[in-house]
Scaffold this motif. Structure first.
Motif, PDB file in Angstrom:
ATOM      1  N   LYS A 111       1.765  11.375  39.431  1.00 28.57           N
ATOM      2  CA  LYS A 111       1.527  12.640  40.124  1.00 28.57           C
ATOM      3  C   LYS A 111       0.480  12.412  41.207  1.00 28.57           C
ATOM      4  O   LYS A 111      -0.575  11.826  40.950  1.00 28.57           O
ATOM      5  CB  LYS A 111       1.033  13.684  39.115  1.00 28.57           C
ATOM      6  N   ASN A 134       5.263  21.776  35.125  1.00 30.16           N
ATOM      7  CA  ASN A 134       5.673  20.368  35.034  1.00 30.16           C
ATOM      8  C   ASN A 134       5.950  19.917  33.611  1.00 30.16           C
ATOM      9  O   ASN A 134       6.439  18.815  33.386  1.00 30.16           O
ATOM     10  CB  ASN A 134       4.627  19.466  35.687  1.00 30.16           C
ATOM     11  N   GLY A 172      -0.254  16.343  46.550  1.00 29.00           N
ATOM     12  CA  GLY A 172       1.099  16.300  47.105  1.00 29.00           C
ATOM     13  C   GLY A 172       1.171  16.289  48.618  1.00 29.00           C
ATOM     14  O   GLY A 172       0.139  16.306  49.306  1.00 29.00           O
ATOM     15  N   GLY A 213       5.213  16.382  44.878  1.00 27.29           N
ATOM     16  CA  GLY A 213       3.938  16.245  44.189  1.00 27.29           C
ATOM     17  C   GLY A 213       3.854  14.959  43.382  1.00 27.29           C
ATOM     18  O   GLY A 213       2.810  14.638  42.821  1.00 27.29           O
ATOM     19  N   PHE A 214       4.984  14.244  43.298  1.00 28.43           N
ATOM     20  CA  PHE A 214       5.024  12.978  42.565  1.00 28.43           C
ATOM     21  C   PHE A 214       5.447  11.872  43.521  1.00 28.43           C
ATOM     22  O   PHE A 214       5.969  12.149  44.605  1.00 28.43           O
ATOM     23  CB  PHE A 214       6.038  13.062  41.407  1.00 28.43           C
ATOM     24  N   ASP A 216       8.586  17.320  37.245  1.00 31.38           N
ATOM     25  CA  ASP A 216       8.301  15.920  36.950  1.00 31.38           C
ATOM     26  C   ASP A 216       9.626  15.155  36.813  1.00 31.38           C
ATOM     27  O   ASP A 216      10.454  15.509  35.977  1.00 31.38           O
ATOM     28  CB  ASP A 216       7.507  15.864  35.631  1.00 31.38           C
TER      29      ASP A 216
END
Ligand SMILES: NC(=O)CC[C@H](N)C(=O)O
Length: 359
Positions: A263, A152, A267, A291-292, A222
């Motif tokens: 984050k 990330n 996730g 995951g974000f 990210d």
């Protein structure tokens, strides 16, 4: 001959297992998916770049891997042209596979791309750990040790996005697809409709193009790494042309609108994530891999949450209150997973038609 390898997590956990796929070491972020099928789709989804994927379904590989077929010069079967995961962790690997269109085994396919797999792992214990502590860095270690590394912190989108512009199909509506690591089923979903598609790299200045609607793809890592996309998107948000974003595309829309992303602890990766359409009691079961998420609290007043995740209340999509801009954090294109929300592509194209009629 079976060879022993180990999975090492940043918290010091070490799990021994048996190697399949490539006998090599790899590091990444360890994440889990509870989807019961769909490893050919998952492994080729560019959004998994940099991640070591744990599959909770206990028996993996029994239907093998299909052979490649092309559709309009893109893959008909896979979600991109290669395996993107950094490594694969399963409980039981079926060396024997059987399926009418299997062309090879999962192990042979992983080996072709030099990706290590480990089996014989208690994936239930491992998943509980990842749920309690959150997604962790980790590595699969064969002969040579490798350092842990956090994908990330890299611009993974720049690594998976195409170099040049490509055109597909013909149709009434000219759609620009900003490819931050698009799944090919998004392209297929557009090509099954009345669309001419212009696929551009993540940092391409699409604002100079002549188009009717803008689409922002899924992608790895990210979302804050995609500074160039966010900059171009901010210009597009000044206009009235319809915009639709999926997953990373939703996060980029949130960031360009002035909101923030964060984050998630571990996730959402599965095929049965329930989301509620805001303002209704309507729930859809969706395919997810992220995951974000967008922090809805940070969205400016002219934006609102479009879908909410019913497991943890996080944002599953946003929309502009007056302009035709909307997004989903989940995957309406599925592949794999339920196709219940594919109608959102039609809604987007309806908006495009309305925009053109009103121009
Ligand atoms: N599938 C995606 O587009 C994932 C978006 C982003 N990389 C995340 O993990 O949240």
């Amino acid at each position: 001959m079976s060879q022993t390898v180990k999975l090492v997590l940043e918290d010091g956990t070490e799990i021994e297992g048996t190697s399949f796929g490539a006998f090599t070491s790899a590091a990444g972020e360890v994440v889990f998916s509870t989807a019961m099928t769909g490893y050919p789709e998952n492994l080729t989804d560019p959004s998994f770049a940099g991640q070591i994927l744990v599959l909770t379904y206990p028996m993996v590989g029994n239907y093998g891997v299909p052979g490649e077929e092309l559709y309009e010069s893109i893959s008909k079967i896979f979600e991109s042209d290669k395996i993107h995961i950094a490594g694969l962790v399963v409980n039981y690997y079926s060396e024997e596979h059987s399926h009418w269109n299997a062309a090879k085994s999962l192990g042979d396919w992983l080996a072709e791309y030099n990706i290590p797999g480990i089996f014989g792992v208690d994936t239930r214990m491992l998943t509980k750990k990842l749920r309690e502590k959150g997604a962790m860095l980790g590595k699969i270690v064969a002969e040579q040790d490798v350092p842990l590394h956090d994908p990330n912190l890299e611009n993974l989108v720049a690594q998976v996005s195409p170099q040049g512009v490509q055109h597909y199909g013909s149709g009434q509506h000219k759609i620009v697809l900003v490819d931050c690591g698009t799944k090919t089923n998004i392209i297929r979903c557009f090509l099954e409709r009345d669309v001419e598609l212009i696929r551009v790299p993540w940092n391409y200045d699409f604002t100079t193009l002549d188009y009717d609607g803008l689409f922002l793809s899924n992608g790895p890592g990210d979302p804050k790494m995609c500074d160039a996309t966010i900059r171009h998107l901010q210009k597009a948000l000044q206009q009235d042309k319809p915009i639709f974003g999926i997953c990373l595309g939703s996060q980029l829309m949130g960031l360009a609108a002035g909101g923030d992303t964060f984050k998630l602890k571990y996730g959402h990766r599965s095929h049965n994530q329930p989301v509620k359409l805001t303002g209704t009691q309507r729930c859809y079961i969706t395919s997810q891999n992220h995951g974000f998420a967008v922090d809805t609290e940070t969205l400016p007043a002219e934006w609102t949450m479009l879908f909410e995740n019913l497991n943890d209340g996080t944002c599953e999509g946003i929309k502009h209150k007056t302009k035709p801009f909307f997004s989903t954090q989940f995957h309406p294109e599925a592949a794999g997973g339920p196709q219940d929300t594919e109608f959102l592509f039609d809604q987007f194209l309806d908006e495009v038609e309305k925009y053109k009629a009103g121009k």
